[in-house]
Design an enzyme around this catalytic site. Structure first.
Site, mmCIF file in Angstrom:
data_model
loop_
_atom_site.group_PDB
_atom_site.id
_atom_site.type_symbol
_atom_site.label_atom_id
_atom_site.label_comp_id
_atom_site.label_asym_id
_atom_site.label_seq_id
_atom_site.Cartn_x
_atom_site.Cartn_y
_atom_site.Cartn_z
ATOM 1 N N TYR A 33 12.949 -8.273 -9.704
ATOM 2 C CA TYR A 33 13.947 -7.353 -10.419
ATOM 3 C C TYR A 33 14.483 -6.494 -9.378
ATOM 4 O O TYR A 33 13.920 -6.616 -8.187
ATOM 5 C CB TYR A 33 13.379 -6.653 -11.536
ATOM 6 C CG TYR A 33 12.623 -5.484 -11.254
ATOM 7 C CD1 TYR A 33 11.185 -5.763 -10.589
ATOM 8 C CD2 TYR A 33 12.724 -4.163 -11.156
ATOM 9 C CE1 TYR A 33 10.267 -4.842 -10.331
ATOM 10 C CE2 TYR A 33 11.804 -3.371 -10.814
ATOM 11 C CZ TYR A 33 10.460 -3.443 -10.479
ATOM 12 O OH TYR A 33 9.582 -2.757 -9.868
ATOM 13 N N LYS A 149 9.632 -7.708 -4.937
ATOM 14 C CA LYS A 149 9.772 -6.998 -6.074
ATOM 15 C C LYS A 149 9.642 -7.930 -7.233
ATOM 16 O O LYS A 149 10.876 -8.073 -7.962
ATOM 17 C CB LYS A 149 11.161 -6.339 -5.955
ATOM 18 C CG LYS A 149 11.417 -5.089 -7.022
ATOM 19 C CD LYS A 149 12.146 -4.058 -6.323
ATOM 20 C CE LYS A 149 12.471 -2.938 -7.343
ATOM 21 N NZ LYS A 149 11.216 -2.127 -7.515
ATOM 22 N N GLU A 182 1.163 2.936 -1.366
ATOM 23 C CA GLU A 182 2.326 3.620 -1.871
ATOM 24 C C GLU A 182 2.120 4.104 -3.363
ATOM 25 O O GLU A 182 1.060 3.900 -3.807
ATOM 26 C CB GLU A 182 3.599 2.427 -1.875
ATOM 27 C CG GLU A 182 3.160 1.008 -2.736
ATOM 28 C CD GLU A 182 4.075 0.014 -2.723
ATOM 29 O OE1 GLU A 182 5.348 0.592 -2.551
ATOM 30 O OE2 GLU A 182 3.898 -1.087 -2.832
ATOM 31 N N LEU A 207 5.961 -2.388 -1.012
ATOM 32 C CA LEU A 207 7.542 -2.672 -0.933
ATOM 33 C C LEU A 207 8.238 -2.214 0.044
ATOM 34 O O LEU A 207 8.239 -0.863 0.247
ATOM 35 C CB LEU A 207 7.867 -2.195 -2.535
ATOM 36 C CG LEU A 207 9.381 -2.647 -2.809
ATOM 37 C CD1 LEU A 207 9.240 -4.194 -3.164
ATOM 38 C CD2 LEU A 207 9.826 -1.817 -4.028
HETATM 39 N N1 PDD Z 1 10.503 1.073 -8.083
HETATM 40 N N2 PDD Z 1 7.311 0.911 -4.288
HETATM 41 C C1 PDD Z 1 7.176 0.257 -5.590
HETATM 42 C C2 PDD Z 1 5.754 -0.427 -6.018
HETATM 43 C C3 PDD Z 1 8.225 0.373 -6.457
HETATM 44 O O1 PDD Z 1 8.254 -0.168 -7.537
HETATM 45 C C4 PDD Z 1 9.291 1.032 -5.828
HETATM 46 C C5 PDD Z 1 10.596 1.089 -6.927
HETATM 47 C C6 PDD Z 1 9.623 1.438 -4.680
HETATM 48 C C7 PDD Z 1 10.634 2.153 -4.227
HETATM 49 O O2 PDD Z 1 11.618 1.223 -3.844
HETATM 50 P P1 PDD Z 1 13.147 1.503 -3.813
HETATM 51 O O3 PDD Z 1 13.586 2.707 -2.795
HETATM 52 O O4 PDD Z 1 13.831 0.454 -3.146
HETATM 53 O O5 PDD Z 1 13.745 1.875 -5.375
HETATM 54 C C8 PDD Z 1 8.465 1.287 -3.759
HETATM 55 C C9 PDD Z 1 11.742 0.937 -9.155
HETATM 56 C C10 PDD Z 1 12.695 2.117 -9.022
HETATM 57 C C11 PDD Z 1 11.240 0.846 -10.398
HETATM 58 O O6 PDD Z 1 10.061 -0.108 -10.458
HETATM 59 O O7 PDD Z 1 11.769 1.019 -11.628
#
Ligand code: PDD
Length: 287
Positions: A33, A149, A182, A207
């Site tokens: 996703y 992801k 994280e 991620l």
């Molecule tokens: N989540 N780490 C994890 C485990 C994440 O699920 C996310 C983002 C990030 C930040 O990634 P980015 O800057 O590319 O959004 C880091 C999204 C927002 C979610 O699961 O809704």
């Protein structure tokens, strides 16, 4: 018209939107996703999310459902039909619908594609950022490919619920060496006791946050001292400030960990500055 979702080639009423019971996203979490922040109806950090989507699909050998250009049109149409000005758009691509068997369908079936969008109250987000949020620490218990992801998010779900039950907004995973990896849905940052910005390097099992990457660009422009090196919980407790980054949180100051105040217990100047700069840059470059 009310909320609308995109499901496998059709726009349908959100309330009626459904996938097949043998959808592999549903049965095996066999999918990936992306989430984009949306400003003024346009995608923030658009290219970075498309690139990561491609990479996640490639790593799992799931077929690319359509070109980036076509996907951009469908995402834009989803935003338009839902009248989203500022918000979030969610895209899931999974291996498709096939009789239940762990191995990949043979012959392959078309990937499933689902898109939903929702509005976000920017003013409420600003108020939250002005207060700052708490995080809780939890033992890392995810698989070894957190760079993908994937929609397999059970440890993240449990961690987020633990955070909520502790009155916090996010959970920070801590690995066997006592180092923060994280957040459950965000990347973790501190400004350490020496005033150096710290965030874990992406060679680790985390991620590769698109927001994280844009923040690194801002940090370089501002000439802030940066060390992409993991930190311990002790270092968080003695940090000047802390924050998280992600498409949902943008840049969100963290003022407590496990109930203990960080710095002076207020959102720090670096986090506040990066939030302001990130949002104006994301608004300017949204596409
Ligand atoms: N989540 N780490 C994890 C485990 C994440 O699920 C996310 C983002 C990030 C930040 O990634 P980015 O800057 O590319 O959004 C880091 C999204 C927002 C979610 O699961 O809704």
């Amino acid at each position: 018209m009310g909320r609308v979702a995109y499901v496998n080639g059709r726009f349908v009423r959100h309330a009626d939107a459904a996938v097949h019971i043998e959808d592999r996203g549903f049965q095996f979490a066999d999918g990936v996703y992306e989430v984009w922040a949306v400003f003024d109806g346009r995608l923030a950090d658009s290219a970075g999310h498309f690139a990561r989507l491609r990479r996640s699909l490639g790593e799992l050998r799931i077929a690319v459902p359509m070109s980036d250009a076509a996907l951009k049109i469908v995402l834009a149409e989803t935003l338009r039909r839902n009248r989203i000005r500022d918000g979030l758009v969610y895209l899931q691509v999974n291996r498709g619908v096939a009789s239940r068997d762990h191995a990949f369908p043979d012959p392959p079936v078309p990937p499933s594609v689902v898109i939903t969008a929702k509005s976000v109250d920017l003013a409420a987000g600003e108020a939250r950022a002005a207060r700052g949020v708490g995080v809780v620490s939890l033992a890392e218990n995810r698989w070894g490919r957190c760079d993908i992801k994937t929609v397999g998010l059970l440890p993240n779900v449990l961690a987020k619920q633990a955070a909520r039950e502790a009155g916090a907004a996010e959970a920070w995973f801590v690995d066997d060496l006592g180092l923060v990896t994280e957040g459950a849905s965000s990347n973790a940052w501190i400004v350490d006791a020496e005033g150096v910005l710290r965030t874990r390097d992406v060679q680790a099992n985390i991620l590769r946050g698109v927001t994280r990457n844009s923040i690194l660009g801002l940090v370089a422009e501002l000439g802030l001292r940066l060390d992409e090196r993991p930190f311990t919980l002790d270092e968080v407790r003695s940090a000047r400030e802390a924050f998280i980054t992600g498409a949902g949180s943008l840049v969100l100051p963290v003022v407590r960990i496990d109930g203990v105040g960080i710095g002076d217990g207020q959102p720090g100047p670096v986090a506040k500055r990066l939030r302001g700069l990130y949002i104006s840059e994301a608004q300017r470059s949204a596409a």
